[in-house]
Design a protein around this motif. Structure first.
Motif, PDB file in Angstrom:
ATOM      1  N   VAL A 205      -4.971 -53.006  44.616  1.00 60.38           N
ATOM      2  CA  VAL A 205      -5.493 -52.019  43.847  1.00 60.38           C
ATOM      3  C   VAL A 205      -6.820 -51.850  43.153  1.00 60.38           C
ATOM      4  CG1 VAL A 205      -4.245 -50.052  42.024  1.00 60.38           C
ATOM      5  CG2 VAL A 205      -3.017 -51.936  42.827  1.00 60.38           C
ATOM      6  N   TYR A 206      -7.736 -52.369  44.207  1.00 52.78           N
ATOM      7  CA  TYR A 206      -9.106 -52.476  44.026  1.00 52.78           C
ATOM      8  C   TYR A 206      -9.414 -53.472  42.692  1.00 52.78           C
ATOM      9  CZ  TYR A 206      -9.238 -48.949  47.650  1.00 52.78           C
ATOM     10  OH  TYR A 206      -9.119 -48.102  48.790  1.00 52.78           O
ATOM     11  N   ASP A 207      -8.588 -53.959  42.162  1.00 48.31           N
ATOM     12  CA  ASP A 207      -8.703 -54.552  40.878  1.00 48.31           C
ATOM     13  C   ASP A 207      -9.080 -56.498  41.777  1.00 48.31           C
ATOM     14  OD1 ASP A 207      -8.512 -56.625  38.823  1.00 48.31           O
ATOM     15  OD2 ASP A 207      -6.839 -55.731  38.175  1.00 48.31           O
ATOM     16  N   THR A 208     -10.631 -56.483  41.245  1.00 48.69           N
ATOM     17  CA  THR A 208     -11.040 -57.745  41.900  1.00 48.69           C
ATOM     18  C   THR A 208     -10.907 -59.082  41.153  1.00 48.69           C
ATOM     19  OG1 THR A 208     -13.247 -57.527  40.644  1.00 48.69           O
ATOM     20  CG2 THR A 208     -13.398 -56.633  42.740  1.00 48.69           C
ATOM     21  N   ASP A 209     -10.504 -58.864  39.746  1.00 47.96           N
ATOM     22  CA  ASP A 209     -10.088 -59.795  39.129  1.00 47.96           C
ATOM     23  C   ASP A 209      -8.761 -60.335  39.687  1.00 47.96           C
ATOM     24  OD1 ASP A 209     -11.957 -60.033  37.380  1.00 47.96           O
ATOM     25  OD2 ASP A 209     -11.178 -58.749  35.961  1.00 47.96           O
ATOM     26  N   LEU A 210      -7.625 -59.473  39.878  1.00 48.02           N
ATOM     27  CA  LEU A 210      -6.324 -59.705  40.585  1.00 48.02           C
ATOM     28  C   LEU A 210      -6.562 -60.309  41.693  1.00 48.02           C
ATOM     29  CD1 LEU A 210      -3.378 -59.589  40.370  1.00 48.02           C
ATOM     30  CD2 LEU A 210      -3.571 -57.165  41.242  1.00 48.02           C
ATOM     31  N   ARG A 211      -7.496 -59.843  42.652  1.00 51.45           N
ATOM     32  CA  ARG A 211      -7.512 -60.489  43.883  1.00 51.45           C
ATOM     33  C   ARG A 211      -8.116 -61.906  43.807  1.00 51.45           C
ATOM     34  NH1 ARG A 211     -13.110 -58.641  46.170  1.00 51.45           N
ATOM     35  NH2 ARG A 211     -13.581 -60.501  44.724  1.00 51.45           N
ATOM     36  N   ASP A 212      -9.100 -62.173  42.949  1.00 52.86           N
ATOM     37  CA  ASP A 212      -9.580 -63.698  42.757  1.00 52.86           C
ATOM     38  C   ASP A 212      -8.288 -64.687  42.315  1.00 52.86           C
ATOM     39  OD1 ASP A 212     -11.940 -62.673  43.772  1.00 52.86           O
ATOM     40  OD2 ASP A 212     -12.565 -62.538  41.731  1.00 52.86           O
ATOM     41  N   LYS A 213      -7.645 -63.965  41.198  1.00 56.15           N
ATOM     42  CA  LYS A 213      -6.593 -64.856  40.741  1.00 56.15           C
ATOM     43  C   LYS A 213      -5.499 -65.104  42.003  1.00 56.15           C
ATOM     44  CE  LYS A 213      -6.869 -63.218  35.895  1.00 56.15           C
ATOM     45  NZ  LYS A 213      -6.309 -62.482  34.960  1.00 56.15           N
ATOM     46  N   LEU A 214      -5.211 -64.063  42.723  1.00 58.73           N
ATOM     47  CA  LEU A 214      -4.219 -64.358  43.639  1.00 58.73           C
ATOM     48  C   LEU A 214      -4.711 -65.270  44.773  1.00 58.73           C
ATOM     49  CD1 LEU A 214      -2.713 -60.865  44.565  1.00 58.73           C
ATOM     50  CD2 LEU A 214      -1.611 -62.676  43.596  1.00 58.73           C
ATOM     51  N   PHE A 215      -6.021 -65.420  44.944  1.00 58.78           N
ATOM     52  CA  PHE A 215      -6.689 -66.078  46.046  1.00 58.78           C
ATOM     53  C   PHE A 215      -6.651 -67.608  45.675  1.00 58.78           C
ATOM     54  CE2 PHE A 215     -10.795 -67.837  47.895  1.00 58.78           C
ATOM     55  CZ  PHE A 215     -10.373 -67.697  49.214  1.00 58.78           C
ATOM     56  N   ILE A 216      -7.129 -67.793  44.451  1.00 53.39           N
ATOM     57  CA  ILE A 216      -6.827 -69.037  43.940  1.00 53.39           C
ATOM     58  C   ILE A 216      -5.532 -69.527  43.974  1.00 53.39           C
ATOM     59  CG2 ILE A 216      -7.149 -70.735  41.721  1.00 53.39           C
ATOM     60  CD1 ILE A 216      -9.627 -68.693  41.024  1.00 53.39           C
ATOM     61  N   ILE A 217      -4.675 -69.042  43.257  1.00 56.83           N
ATOM     62  CA  ILE A 217      -3.126 -69.191  43.378  1.00 56.83           C
ATOM     63  C   ILE A 217      -2.575 -69.634  44.964  1.00 56.83           C
ATOM     64  CG2 ILE A 217      -0.795 -68.561  43.082  1.00 56.83           C
ATOM     65  CD1 ILE A 217      -1.857 -66.901  40.795  1.00 56.83           C
ATOM     66  N   LEU A 218      -2.872 -68.756  45.875  1.00 64.48           N
ATOM     67  CA  LEU A 218      -2.557 -69.191  47.284  1.00 64.48           C
ATOM     68  C   LEU A 218      -3.283 -70.149  47.749  1.00 64.48           C
ATOM     69  CD1 LEU A 218      -2.465 -65.437  48.437  1.00 64.48           C
ATOM     70  CD2 LEU A 218      -0.529 -67.074  48.020  1.00 64.48           C
ATOM     71  N   LEU A 219      -4.728 -70.275  47.525  1.00 61.73           N
ATOM     72  CA  LEU A 219      -5.262 -71.490  48.074  1.00 61.73           C
ATOM     73  C   LEU A 219      -4.488 -72.987  47.391  1.00 61.73           C
ATOM     74  CD1 LEU A 219      -8.852 -70.795  48.025  1.00 61.73           C
ATOM     75  CD2 LEU A 219      -7.504 -70.861  50.130  1.00 61.73           C
ATOM     76  N   VAL A 220      -4.145 -73.003  46.227  1.00 61.59           N
ATOM     77  CA  VAL A 220      -3.813 -73.929  45.534  1.00 61.59           C
ATOM     78  C   VAL A 220      -2.162 -74.243  46.131  1.00 61.59           C
ATOM     79  CG1 VAL A 220      -2.624 -74.863  43.329  1.00 61.59           C
ATOM     80  CG2 VAL A 220      -4.681 -73.595  43.394  1.00 61.59           C
ATOM     81  N   LEU A 221      -1.457 -73.229  46.444  1.00 57.05           N
ATOM     82  CA  LEU A 221      -0.222 -73.247  47.158  1.00 57.05           C
ATOM     83  C   LEU A 221      -0.379 -74.091  48.548  1.00 57.05           C
ATOM     84  CD1 LEU A 221       1.581 -70.053  46.035  1.00 57.05           C
ATOM     85  CD2 LEU A 221       2.237 -72.520  45.222  1.00 57.05           C
ATOM     86  N   LEU A 222      -1.343 -73.420  49.158  1.00 53.33           N
ATOM     87  CA  LEU A 222      -1.644 -73.889  50.472  1.00 53.33           C
ATOM     88  C   LEU A 222      -1.989 -75.406  50.585  1.00 53.33           C
ATOM     89  CD1 LEU A 222      -3.528 -70.823  52.350  1.00 53.33           C
ATOM     90  CD2 LEU A 222      -1.270 -71.979  53.066  1.00 53.33           C
ATOM     91  N   GLY A 223      -2.768 -75.833  49.417  1.00 55.92           N
ATOM     92  CA  GLY A 223      -3.218 -77.198  49.625  1.00 55.92           C
ATOM     93  C   GLY A 223      -2.167 -78.101  49.341  1.00 55.92           C
ATOM     94  N   ALA A 224      -1.284 -77.453  48.339  1.00 59.23           N
ATOM     95  CA  ALA A 224      -0.015 -78.471  48.353  1.00 59.23           C
ATOM     96  C   ALA A 224       0.826 -78.514  49.321  1.00 59.23           C
ATOM     97  CB  ALA A 224       0.656 -77.705  46.814  1.00 59.23           C
ATOM     98  N   TYR A 225       0.991 -77.445  50.110  1.00 55.23           N
ATOM     99  CA  TYR A 225       1.694 -77.604  51.354  1.00 55.23           C
ATOM    100  C   TYR A 225       0.957 -78.446  52.115  1.00 55.23           C
ATOM    101  CZ  TYR A 225       3.404 -76.302  55.837  1.00 55.23           C
ATOM    102  OH  TYR A 225       3.937 -76.266  57.223  1.00 55.23           O
TER     103      TYR A 225
END
Length: 240
Positions: A205-225
């Motif tokens: 929804v064009y929310d850059t803060d939400l985008r950045d938070k999702l990006f960090i969360i997904l990177l952490v999950l990928l790193g854990a995997y």
């Protein structure tokens, strides 16, 4: 073609790095808002994700049923055995077919006309050359056995007739799929995450803060995997 195939066989892993970087070269779009309306972005997302995930599934099922060593020996084409079991009963190069679909899918996902129209045909030419070089080696080593196999099984087309019986009749080694593919999967999924979050602001929804938070969360999950599978592999807890 054989010389080209033998050359690129040595550097085929670098080829994937080059192609992934090529995804992000600015390009005209395949699907445009002008042609399809405001929801045009759903077309590359749905078609691209379906195609690329299907490619990974083909690779996964192939590896889980019967692993074939594609690394060669001293960066040259090499094989101890002629593998004709599992998905190799239905296609001579299912791993390569999976790779092609994965790359075509991410090219569609990023909506890049340049990648799909220029880099994918180049990739297909190189793959054809590599396969011809591999086939020359296999024909010289296994002779009539390889010719008989070629007469029954297509080089590129997957014959899905009886594929359910093939899967049901063999042991499915899901752990082998993960420990052989976790590097590829991590890079692949990271690319998908970057494309979805940074090329399609509509999804957040064009929310850059939400985008950045999702990006960090997904990177952490990928790193854990990545590090979990790597530990299970290196410690010997999981064996392929």
């Amino acid at each position: 073609m054989l010389a080209i195939g033998n050359f690129f066989f040595k550097y085929r892993n670098l080829l994937f790095i080059f192609l992934y970087l090529a995804l992000f070269i600015p390009s005209s779009e395949i699907f445009t808002e002008e042609d399809l309306g405001s929801n045009y972005y759903l077309y590359p997302i749905i078609i691209g994700l379906t195609t690329t995930i299907f490619g990974q599934l083909i690779r996964g099922v192939t590896i889980a049923l019967k692993y074939i060593v594609r690394g060669g020996k001293n960066k040259e084409v090499y094989a101890d055995d002629l593998i004709t079991e599992g998905i190799f009963t239905h296609c001579r190069n299912p791993l390569y077919v999976g790779n092609i679909l994965m790359l075509v899918g991410v090219g569609i996902l990023i909506n890049s006309l340049l990648f799909v129209a220029v880099f994918i045909p180049l990739f297909l030419f190189i793959y054809q050359a590599i396969v011809l070089a591999e086939e020359q080696f296999l024909r010289n080593k296994f002779k009539g056995q390889f010719d008989a196999y070629c007469s029954k099984v297509s080089r590129w087309w997957i014959n899905f007739n009886g594929i359910g019986q093939t899967i049901a009749g063999m042991d499915f080694n899901g752990k082998r799929w993960l420990i052989k593919e976790y590097n590829t999967q991590t890079v692949w999924v990271t690319g998908i995450v970057v494309i979805l979050l940074f090329y399609y602001p509509q999804l957040t929804v064009y929310d850059t803060d939400l985008r950045d938070k999702l990006f960090i969360i997904l990177l952490v999950l990928l790193g854990a995997y990545y590090f979990s599978i790597r530990y299970l592999k290196k410690s010997g807890t999981w064996k392929g």
